[in-house]
Scaffold this motif. Sequence first.
Motif, PDB file in Angstrom:
ATOM      1  N   VAL A 262     -23.927  11.889-108.428  1.00 23.87           N
ATOM      2  CA  VAL A 262     -25.189  12.454-107.944  1.00 23.87           C
ATOM      3  C   VAL A 262     -25.870  13.261-109.044  1.00 23.87           C
ATOM      4  N   LEU A 263     -25.128  14.188-109.639  1.00 24.41           N
ATOM      5  CA  LEU A 263     -25.719  15.056-110.656  1.00 24.41           C
ATOM      6  C   LEU A 263     -26.058  14.307-111.934  1.00 24.41           C
ATOM      7  N   SER A 264     -25.225  13.333-112.305  1.00 26.55           N
ATOM      8  CA  SER A 264     -25.533  12.573-113.523  1.00 26.55           C
ATOM      9  C   SER A 264     -26.767  11.698-113.320  1.00 26.55           C
ATOM     10  N   ALA A 265     -26.928  11.130-112.132  1.00 28.08           N
ATOM     11  CA  ALA A 265     -28.137  10.353-111.840  1.00 28.08           C
ATOM     12  C   ALA A 265     -29.367  11.247-111.865  1.00 28.08           C
ATOM     13  N   LEU A 266     -29.245  12.420-111.288  1.00 27.95           N
ATOM     14  CA  LEU A 266     -30.357  13.378-111.251  1.00 27.95           C
ATOM     15  C   LEU A 266     -30.722  13.850-112.648  1.00 27.95           C
ATOM     16  N   GLN A 267     -29.713  14.086-113.461  1.00 25.07           N
ATOM     17  CA  GLN A 267     -29.932  14.607-114.815  1.00 25.07           C
ATOM     18  C   GLN A 267     -30.563  13.565-115.740  1.00 25.07           C
ATOM     19  N   HIS A 268     -30.042  12.354-115.695  1.00 24.03           N
ATOM     20  CA  HIS A 268     -30.431  11.359-116.692  1.00 24.03           C
ATOM     21  C   HIS A 268     -31.502  10.373-116.221  1.00 24.03           C
ATOM     22  N   HIS A 269     -31.771  10.364-114.903  1.00 22.24           N
ATOM     23  CA  HIS A 269     -32.784   9.444-114.384  1.00 22.24           C
ATOM     24  C   HIS A 269     -33.670  10.164-113.362  1.00 22.24           C
ATOM     25  N   PRO A 270     -34.295  11.260-113.748  1.00 22.62           N
ATOM     26  CA  PRO A 270     -35.080  12.055-112.798  1.00 22.62           C
ATOM     27  C   PRO A 270     -36.260  11.290-112.199  1.00 22.62           C
ATOM     28  N   ALA A 271     -36.802  10.344-112.954  1.00 24.63           N
ATOM     29  CA  ALA A 271     -37.968   9.602-112.446  1.00 24.63           C
ATOM     30  C   ALA A 271     -37.643   8.863-111.144  1.00 24.63           C
ATOM     31  N   ASP A 272     -36.402   8.439-110.988  1.00 24.95           N
ATOM     32  CA  ASP A 272     -36.027   7.723-109.768  1.00 24.95           C
ATOM     33  C   ASP A 272     -36.011   8.637-108.547  1.00 24.95           C
ATOM     34  N   PHE A 273     -35.999   9.945-108.789  1.00 26.84           N
ATOM     35  CA  PHE A 273     -36.076  10.930-107.709  1.00 26.84           C
ATOM     36  C   PHE A 273     -37.488  11.483-107.547  1.00 26.84           C
ATOM     37  N   GLY A 274     -38.434  10.914-108.324  1.00 29.83           N
ATOM     38  CA  GLY A 274     -39.798  11.410-108.286  1.00 29.83           C
ATOM     39  C   GLY A 274     -39.972  12.710-109.041  1.00 29.83           C
ATOM     40  N   LEU A 275     -39.124  12.944-110.059  1.00 30.94           N
ATOM     41  CA  LEU A 275     -39.131  14.201-110.815  1.00 30.94           C
ATOM     42  C   LEU A 275     -39.598  13.967-112.241  1.00 30.94           C
TER      43      LEU A 275
ATOM     44  N   THR B 167     -36.540  11.993-101.805  1.00 28.83           N
ATOM     45  CA  THR B 167     -37.179  10.712-102.119  1.00 28.83           C
ATOM     46  C   THR B 167     -38.310  10.348-101.164  1.00 28.83           C
ATOM     47  N   GLN B 168     -38.364  11.007-100.006  1.00 24.76           N
ATOM     48  CA  GLN B 168     -39.358  10.632 -99.010  1.00 24.76           C
ATOM     49  C   GLN B 168     -40.570  11.555 -98.960  1.00 24.76           C
ATOM     50  N   THR B 169     -40.464  12.717 -99.611  1.00 20.47           N
ATOM     51  CA  THR B 169     -41.602  13.638 -99.579  1.00 20.47           C
ATOM     52  C   THR B 169     -42.564  13.360-100.725  1.00 20.47           C
ATOM     53  N   SER B 170     -43.837  13.634-100.489  1.00 16.78           N
ATOM     54  CA  SER B 170     -44.843  13.526-101.553  1.00 16.78           C
ATOM     55  C   SER B 170     -45.243  14.905-102.056  1.00 16.78           C
ATOM     56  N   ASP B 171     -44.653  15.943-101.477  1.00 20.38           N
ATOM     57  CA  ASP B 171     -44.956  17.323-101.835  1.00 20.38           C
ATOM     58  C   ASP B 171     -44.032  17.764-102.967  1.00 20.38           C
ATOM     59  N   ALA B 172     -44.598  18.016-104.141  1.00 26.54           N
ATOM     60  CA  ALA B 172     -43.801  18.387-105.313  1.00 26.54           C
ATOM     61  C   ALA B 172     -43.032  19.682-105.096  1.00 26.54           C
ATOM     62  N   THR B 173     -43.630  20.623-104.365  1.00 29.48           N
ATOM     63  CA  THR B 173     -42.955  21.904-104.120  1.00 29.48           C
ATOM     64  C   THR B 173     -41.735  21.709-103.236  1.00 29.48           C
ATOM     65  N   VAL B 174     -41.892  20.919-102.181  1.00 38.38           N
ATOM     66  CA  VAL B 174     -40.758  20.626-101.292  1.00 38.38           C
ATOM     67  C   VAL B 174     -39.668  19.884-102.057  1.00 38.38           C
ATOM     68  N   ARG B 175     -40.081  18.934-102.888  1.00 40.57           N
ATOM     69  CA  ARG B 175     -39.105  18.163-103.661  1.00 40.57           C
ATOM     70  C   ARG B 175     -38.303  19.086-104.573  1.00 40.57           C
ATOM     71  N   ALA B 176     -38.957  20.000-105.252  1.00 43.04           N
ATOM     72  CA  ALA B 176     -38.256  20.931-106.149  1.00 43.04           C
ATOM     73  C   ALA B 176     -37.281  21.805-105.370  1.00 43.04           C
ATOM     74  N   GLN B 177     -37.684  22.246-104.191  1.00 37.54           N
ATOM     75  CA  GLN B 177     -36.791  23.064-103.362  1.00 37.54           C
ATOM     76  C   GLN B 177     -35.555  22.272-102.944  1.00 37.54           C
TER      77      GLN B 177
END
Length: 529
Positions: free
Chosen positions: A501-514, A463-473
């Motif tokens: 954690v996984l359900s939030a990531l799966q269904h609300h990716p925008a909140d993680f910057g994804l 959530t704190q990085t602006s680097d898309a590659t780092v975020r994906a990793q």
Amino acid sequence: MKPTRIFVPCDSAALAVGADAVAQAIAQHVHTHGLAVDLVRNGSRGLFWLEPMVEVETAQGRVAYGPVTPEALPSLWAANWLRGGDHALRLGLTDEIPYLAKQERLNFARMGVTDPLSLDDYASHGGWQGLAKALTQSPADVVQSVLDSGLRGRGGAAFPAGIKWRTVAQAEAAQKYIVCNADEGDSGTFADRMVMEGDPYMLIEGMAIAAIATGATQGFVYIRSEYPRAIAVMRQAVERAGAAGFLGTSIGGSEHRFELQVRKAAGAYVCGEETAMLESIEGKRGVVRAKPPLPALQGLFGQPTVINNVLTLAAVPLILARGADFYRQYGMGRSTGTMPFQLAGNVRHGGLIEKAFGLSLRELVFDFGGGTRSGRAVKAIQVGGPLGAYVPESDWDLPLDYESYAAKGAVLGHGGIVVHDDRANMATLARYAMAFCAVESCGKCTPCRIGSTRGVEVIDRITQTSDATVRAQQVELLRDLCDTMLDASLCAMGGMTPYPVLSALQHHPADFGLPPTPTTTPHAEDRHA
């Protein structure tokens, strides 16, 4: 002239919003004016947004008013509320309030109706009938009734209660125990507390029946330390039930002996895990035990032990009194009977709803709950406590039963449902789940103890990085970490933390910057979110 009865709840939820002050003001008015009134402190009906909900017994039935404050009482007396008079706070006949009328109250039938500590009230509303029936049967027949009912554990694991009972009954041991897990620590849950405060003899009766069925002679109710009123009420109820012969050296005059104690819990969430609870009762630090051996064979003090949740044991008297076939008429498939769903969070009408398995989450949140209290759109609904999954809108119409939710990698848990509106940040909530686990872990296993700590750090990096590659990793790392916790944790504390954690990531990716998550993906969230 027969006194009019006025009912003011003494449930913790009602007390928190001034029920004692209302009761005192009513008592003072009655004394000053010499009115023929009996003031009864009942349990709550579970309509928490209307508390304190005061009921008046009239010729037409009990009429409800709420929420009542001391300031409203003068106008209520002026409106002749002792005769059910009209008033802005008048809710009508209690039994006809839609929120209650649409429920199937089996286990909660007495809730709010009786004086919780009155043995006469309990008996006159069907109490002790199940115990009386059990005393006429062999222990094996009692176990078979529970097996035939299909009753499954209401604490979260949904394991068939009758199988536990049969295992303990068949075990060879000089001493056996019944332990009630009342360490209700899940967010948004309060059904156990309501039973202990509002209908404690139902739990005592269920435990006595379990003792008869299994040959146990000693029982413990392990109650959450944050429930001082439940602890006090249960201790009084145990004392009164013992004095009346429903506990002690001769249950109901029979050859069966059963002593019951109330134990205050240690204040740790992990002590809700059954083996950590046993350690705590034994006077040790609440640390999870490895299984096997199973508690049913080597449980409390190394002896065969039945461990059931409050709601599981509370269902037993009805099953014995009305029969397994009656109980199986409710529910669907292998999810038989009813579930006391507990609706909380950002919801207009929070409270307890006892319904047969099979209704939908949408019905609960919108038909019963009335949507969000804020009036904004619902964004996420967490089912099953703080470690339960966030159920997406596409699944809000699924039937609420064990199999349907398990197929989606979700859990019903203890029936707690927490609603969030569209202002909720799901990355923040996911981080909270990991942080909660890190604080509450007993520390015995590495996946839970270290995994949760690393999980907080990884979510922060996402959530704190602006680097898309780092975020994906980091997202990939988070998924792998969750897989490890799911598969390798010693108990459900670490094993379920990945669910939110996984359900939030799966269904609300925008909140993680994804970007939006593809419909199909091989990652862990497909199995668990």
